[in-house]
Design a protein around this motif. Structure first.
Motif, PDB file in Angstrom:
ATOM      1  N   VAL A  21       0.853  -1.187   0.000  1.00  0.00           N
ATOM      2  CA  VAL A  21       0.000   0.000   0.000  1.00  0.00           C
ATOM      3  C   VAL A  21       0.888   1.237   0.000  1.00  0.00           C
ATOM      4  CG1 VAL A  21      -1.733   1.270   1.329  1.00  0.00           C
ATOM      5  CG2 VAL A  21      -1.864  -1.231   1.156  1.00  0.00           C
ATOM      6  N   LEU A  26      -1.566   4.686   3.556  1.00  0.00           N
ATOM      7  CA  LEU A  26      -1.486   4.221   4.949  1.00  0.00           C
ATOM      8  C   LEU A  26      -1.655   5.391   5.915  1.00  0.00           C
ATOM      9  CD1 LEU A  26       1.519   1.729   4.701  1.00  0.00           C
ATOM     10  CD2 LEU A  26      -0.900   1.141   4.966  1.00  0.00           C
ATOM     11  N   ARG A  27      -1.048   6.501   5.569  1.00  0.00           N
ATOM     12  CA  ARG A  27      -1.058   7.657   6.471  1.00  0.00           C
ATOM     13  C   ARG A  27      -2.474   8.201   6.667  1.00  0.00           C
ATOM     14  NH1 ARG A  27       3.154  10.916   3.951  1.00  0.00           N
ATOM     15  NH2 ARG A  27       1.512  12.290   3.206  1.00  0.00           N
ATOM     16  N   VAL A  28      -3.240   8.311   5.584  1.00  0.00           N
ATOM     17  CA  VAL A  28      -4.589   8.887   5.768  1.00  0.00           C
ATOM     18  C   VAL A  28      -5.499   7.988   6.589  1.00  0.00           C
ATOM     19  CG1 VAL A  28      -4.566  10.295   3.669  1.00  0.00           C
ATOM     20  CG2 VAL A  28      -5.607   8.002   3.614  1.00  0.00           C
ATOM     21  N   MET A  29      -5.134   6.702   6.672  1.00  0.00           N
ATOM     22  CA  MET A  29      -5.982   5.807   7.453  1.00  0.00           C
ATOM     23  C   MET A  29      -5.932   6.135   8.950  1.00  0.00           C
ATOM     24  SD  MET A  29      -5.760   2.183   5.453  1.00  0.00           S
ATOM     25  CE  MET A  29      -7.407   1.700   5.984  1.00  0.00           C
ATOM     26  N   SER A  30      -4.923   6.864   9.370  1.00  0.00           N
ATOM     27  CA  SER A  30      -4.828   7.272  10.778  1.00  0.00           C
ATOM     28  C   SER A  30      -5.615   8.537  11.084  1.00  0.00           C
ATOM     29  CB  SER A  30      -3.370   7.531  11.153  1.00  0.00           C
ATOM     30  OG  SER A  30      -2.656   6.333  11.152  1.00  0.00           O
ATOM     31  N   THR A  31      -6.297   9.072  10.090  1.00  0.00           N
ATOM     32  CA  THR A  31      -7.073  10.295  10.310  1.00  0.00           C
ATOM     33  C   THR A  31      -8.262   9.999  11.222  1.00  0.00           C
ATOM     34  OG1 THR A  31      -6.526  10.898   8.038  1.00  0.00           O
ATOM     35  CG2 THR A  31      -8.300  12.144   9.111  1.00  0.00           C
ATOM     36  N   PRO A  32      -8.474  10.823  12.263  1.00  0.00           N
ATOM     37  CA  PRO A  32      -9.661  10.613  13.101  1.00  0.00           C
ATOM     38  C   PRO A  32     -10.926  10.601  12.252  1.00  0.00           C
ATOM     39  CG  PRO A  32      -8.187  12.191  14.131  1.00  0.00           C
ATOM     40  CD  PRO A  32      -7.629  11.918  12.760  1.00  0.00           C
ATOM     41  N   VAL A  33     -11.886   9.753  12.620  1.00  0.00           N
ATOM     42  CA  VAL A  33     -13.095   9.625  11.800  1.00  0.00           C
ATOM     43  C   VAL A  33     -14.078  10.752  12.102  1.00  0.00           C
ATOM     44  CG1 VAL A  33     -12.816   7.127  11.755  1.00  0.00           C
ATOM     45  CG2 VAL A  33     -14.425   8.150  13.395  1.00  0.00           C
ATOM     46  N   ILE A  34     -14.979  10.977  11.156  1.00  0.00           N
ATOM     47  CA  ILE A  34     -16.116  11.872  11.383  1.00  0.00           C
ATOM     48  C   ILE A  34     -17.378  11.086  11.045  1.00  0.00           C
ATOM     49  CG2 ILE A  34     -14.859  14.021  11.058  1.00  0.00           C
ATOM     50  CD1 ILE A  34     -15.787  14.163   8.212  1.00  0.00           C
ATOM     51  N   PRO A 202      -5.605  -0.978   0.853  1.00  0.00           N
ATOM     52  CA  PRO A 202      -5.886  -2.272   1.488  1.00  0.00           C
ATOM     53  C   PRO A 202      -7.207  -2.878   1.013  1.00  0.00           C
ATOM     54  CG  PRO A 202      -5.185  -0.671   3.132  1.00  0.00           C
ATOM     55  CD  PRO A 202      -5.384   0.086   1.847  1.00  0.00           C
ATOM     56  N   ALA A 263     -17.754   2.716   5.564  1.00  0.00           N
ATOM     57  CA  ALA A 263     -16.478   2.359   6.197  1.00  0.00           C
ATOM     58  C   ALA A 263     -15.519   3.551   6.065  1.00  0.00           C
ATOM     59  CB  ALA A 263     -15.902   1.112   5.544  1.00  0.00           C
ATOM     60  N   SER A 265     -12.673   4.916   7.375  1.00  0.00           N
ATOM     61  CA  SER A 265     -11.220   4.933   7.171  1.00  0.00           C
ATOM     62  C   SER A 265     -10.845   4.297   5.834  1.00  0.00           C
ATOM     63  CB  SER A 265     -10.522   4.198   8.316  1.00  0.00           C
ATOM     64  OG  SER A 265     -10.918   4.762   9.548  1.00  0.00           O
ATOM     65  N   TYR A 268     -11.413   6.922   3.259  1.00  0.00           N
ATOM     66  CA  TYR A 268     -10.261   7.841   3.244  1.00  0.00           C
ATOM     67  C   TYR A 268      -9.137   7.220   2.400  1.00  0.00           C
ATOM     68  CZ  TYR A 268     -12.220  10.330   7.379  1.00  0.00           C
ATOM     69  OH  TYR A 268     -12.994  11.040   8.260  1.00  0.00           O
ATOM     70  N   ARG A 271      -9.973   7.194  -1.382  1.00  0.00           N
ATOM     71  CA  ARG A 271      -9.833   8.536  -1.961  1.00  0.00           C
ATOM     72  C   ARG A 271      -8.359   8.858  -2.210  1.00  0.00           C
ATOM     73  NH1 ARG A 271      -8.550  13.535  -0.315  1.00  0.00           N
ATOM     74  NH2 ARG A 271      -9.654  15.365  -1.114  1.00  0.00           N
TER      75      ARG A 271
END
Lengths: 407, 407
Positions: A21, A26-34, A202, A263, A265, A268, A271
């Motif tokens: 990946v 990978l990095r954006v997957m750690s973004t807090p969800v809304i 992923p 889903a 994350s 994110y 995108r």
């Protein structure tokens, strides 16, 4: 029992998926969800739809992911379009053609098949001849068959189906983002993809697109679920609720009809993966896949191993290698994995134990990975007792890259 | 169009899901992926199964996620157990009871329902009476009904079903990890959960567990898909291929039968979310949810707003508030979101526009969030013209927390 921190090895993944990946994904997957109805999230949904249309090369109104792995998109499309007794033609040239048969059959289609030896593809005329005989409502076919590494030409088939008012549904799980998938130009009515192959996101979402011919069927079968609507039951309603594209379409429309909880994350991630494709550009991306394939093939040829299958229809993103006589499939793959940290794949069905499959998809498709694999592969083959042209593989691959640099 | 870097606001999420994700869970999602048949990944799958058994409070052999959002788990369980014509009893006390009806009906069950006014739950005797009359193969019921904020007692029902050889399938999507779900002690045959509620993991997986009574049915209906097996068709095979638990069970067994490609990053997230539950301990976790609920309720009472529904069966993790006369549902929620960055929820069906729903689930269930919400809520109600006891809400909530500290 106590479980430690997640602590996974770093692998060089050269399979036909899931592949490495992109670190930006990978990095954006750690973004807090809304929240799923937060206006900011609705923007993200809309942007993702637009980016999908670019990658699918389509002007269709609808392009969005189903929340599940690749085959969930395939099942969603098939069960939303197929009604019991519908004639469906499935040309099969590997495992994933059988999967289409399996799904269509479970939804009570009247399924007809034509089959090719694994390693070959269909001449479009063969399919057209079968269509004329069977007169199906729809034809469902795999574009890139990873089990055999073959790429089925679709343009001629698409034009014939459109002219004869037959629906054409295409499984492009293994090709979208790595190989041309011209949804509109080829007259494909529905195309289903995956995230974990050439998009380098992923596994867990199944992006798809469809045109107004498909939408017409969805609207005819529409039945909003109880709890949201008290209307009478549509006798033609889609059997699955989770895979009911008529409801999922409403979820992705400005109406935002509540269906599942998107889903967050994974969206994110999708995108960002699509944004990476757009930044690279489809043309440049396909050329990168071709260049690395060229270097890999040059290396394998120089090394002295044989390729499997009809070379005219080889998938650029999957390379199948005949396992040399006397060499053990699993032993080679285990040494590659445990000593070199490289994963390649075996395969299924009649070819199990006979070929290796090397994927060159998305972020995994890089000069670094090709050279790492060729060096390791030579060493493992020598260790296992195979006869190879020592030292030649990497030289040939380097020459491909050097020539490109010199052009 | 050019799309910028993903740039989302930070929200305080006080809905009944999706809720805030623990930062440790967010962090593991950035872990580079490995292949689905990598031995290291198989370890992660096994660890996740063990952790799920702890959270489901079960000694069942099987506990694993379906790759989809919560309702995918519900559909997988129902379609794997229900055969056409099977009698299914669905006691309905809110929207998600209707969803169970919808799914069971689409899979051609002979569905019977009993219904309660929204805001109430069933006396177990009412359900038992219906069972005696209908004699269903299975009863499917919601544990925590988020649309009304009610919690259905299950113990007595479970024991009756077990004694009478009736299957009991429970939707614990909104309760697992926040409220006791005693799979074994309550004699629940199958329990389905979600990730985005009290487990504080992003939406996208549906963990479930089932016992040998359910497994027996799965094995009877088992039909390995074409492409992997050439066996004859089992006439009782499960209709959906994606949701075919008999095949997914094999994927999670030591056989590792290829089915889908497991959603790698989501599984990393689930494992970490479950590890956090285990570290906190179920008992302490439930107490944390109760304490924060107590402070919230004290604050709301002191503020002078009314709660909705039968208080004896209130879900500890969802609090429903009657919208005061003359106050606009959407205007209040919009101000909370846009000015204070707090998301709460409205609801569906007959209660739409009449109640707000405040979730206190998982990572979102914290003193910081409760106090932030109470202060903001008071300000917004005053701004919208409601009569409230100014300044009282936060004092009452603080007193609850201070008393605990003093104990």
């Amino acid at each position: 029992m106590v479980y430690t921190d997640l602590n996974t090895p770093i692998r060089t993944i050269m399979t036909p998926g899931p592949v490495e990946v992109d670190p930006r994904v990978l990095r954006v997957m750690s973004t807090p969800v809304i929240g799923q109805f937060d206006p900011e999230f609705l923007n993200i949904m809309n942007e993702t739809m637009d980016l999908l249309k670019y990658v699918f090369q389509t002007n269709n109104q609808w392009a969005y992911p189903v929340d599940g792995t690749s085959r969930s998109g395939l099942e969603a499309m098939l069960c939303s379009v197929i009604e019991p007794g519908d004639k469906v033609l499935v040309p099969i040239f590997g495992r994933f053609g059988h999967l289409i048969y399996e799904i269509a059959s479970r939804y009570h289609a009247d399924v007809y098949t034509i089959e090719k030896e694994w390693g070959e593809v269909f001449d479009p005329e063969e399919i057209i001849t079968a269509i004329k005989k069977i007169n199906p409502k729809l034809v469902a076919i795999v574009h890139g068959e990873t089990s055999t590494g073959r790429l089925q030409p679709l343009e001629e088939l698409g034009k014939f189906c459109r002219e004869n008012d037959i629906l054409l549904v295409v499984d492009a799980v293994a090709t979208l983002g790595g190989v041309d998938v011209k949804t509109d130009d080829w007259c494909l009515d529905a195309v289903i993809a995956g995230t974990q192959k050439c998009l380098s996101v992923p596994s867990g979402l199944a992006p798809l697109t469809y045109n107004d011919r498909i939408e017409k069927i969805l609207l005819e079968r529409k039945n909003i679920e109880r709890g949201l609507s008290e209307g009478s039951i549509n006798k033609r309603r889609i059997q699955s609720n989770y895979f009911d594209l008529s409801q999922i379409q409403d979820y992705w429309s400005p109406d935002r009809l509540n269906h599942h909880t998107e889903a967050t994350s994974m969206l994110y991630a999708l995108r960002e993966g699509l944004r990476l494709v757009k930044e690279e550009g489809l043309k440049a991306r396909f050329e990168r896949h071709l260049l690395n394939e060229k270097a890999l093939l040059a290396g394998l040829k120089a090394l002295g191993v044989e390729l499997f299958g009809d070379n005219r229809y080889k998938m650029p993103v999957v390379t199948c290698i005949n396992i040399p006589d006397g060499i053990n499939d699993e032993s080679v793959r285990a040494t590659l994995l445990h000593d070199f940290g490289i994963e390649i794949a075996g395969t299924f069905g009649p070819l199990k134990g006979q070929i290796w499959r090397v994927g060159t998809m998305g972020y995994s498709c890089s000069k670094k990975n090709i050279l790492h694999f060729l060096g390791a592969f030579e060493a493992v083959l020598i260790k296992e007792g195979a006869q190879v042209n020592r030292g030649e593989g990497l030289q040939a691959a380097l020459q491909v890259y050097d020539n490109i640099r010199g052009e």
